[in-house]
Motif scaffolding. Structure first.
Motif, short mmCIF file in Angstrom:
data_model
loop_
_atom_site.label_atom_id
_atom_site.label_comp_id
_atom_site.label_asym_id
_atom_site.label_seq_id
_atom_site.Cartn_x
_atom_site.Cartn_y
_atom_site.Cartn_z
N SER A 1 21.40 -9.29 62.92
CA SER A 1 22.25 -8.11 62.73
C SER A 1 22.55 -7.86 61.26
O SER A 1 23.14 -6.83 60.92
N GLY A 2 22.19 -8.81 60.38
CA GLY A 2 22.44 -8.68 58.95
C GLY A 2 23.71 -9.37 58.49
O GLY A 2 23.96 -9.46 57.29
N GLN A 3 24.51 -9.87 59.43
CA GLN A 3 25.75 -10.56 59.07
C GLN A 3 25.43 -11.95 58.51
O GLN A 3 24.49 -12.61 58.96
N VAL A 4 26.24 -12.38 57.52
CA VAL A 4 26.05 -13.67 56.88
C VAL A 4 27.29 -14.53 57.09
O VAL A 4 28.41 -14.05 56.91
N GLY A 5 27.07 -15.79 57.46
CA GLY A 5 28.20 -16.70 57.64
C GLY A 5 27.71 -18.12 57.81
O GLY A 5 26.52 -18.39 57.77
N ARG A 6 28.69 -19.02 58.00
CA ARG A 6 28.36 -20.44 58.17
C ARG A 6 28.36 -20.81 59.64
O ARG A 6 29.26 -20.42 60.39
#
Length: 63
Positions: free
Chosen positions: A53-58
């Motif tokens: 989806s393009g979201q960035v996280g850990r």
């Protein structure tokens, strides 16, 4: 599985991540890994990934 170890992840893996904006609340976002952004084999707060989806996280959990 543990989201702190890079070898547990690969493109196409279903994961739960915490976005930068959600770090205080701890709200998780589900998605499928597109890219692994952390180069090291281990990170104490979770490996950083980009979802399809393009979201960035850990990564906090691997499904």
């Amino acid at each position: 599985m543990d989201g702190r170890h890079r070898n547990n992840l690969a493109a196409g893996t279903k994961v739960q991540i915490v976005l930068k904006a959600d770090q205080k609340s701890g709200a998780l976002t589900a998605g499928i890994v597109k890219d692994i952004l952390t180069n090291s084999a281990f990170h104490p707060h979770g490996i950083k990934v980009r979802l399809e989806s393009g979201q960035v996280g850990r990564v906090k959990a691997i499904e």
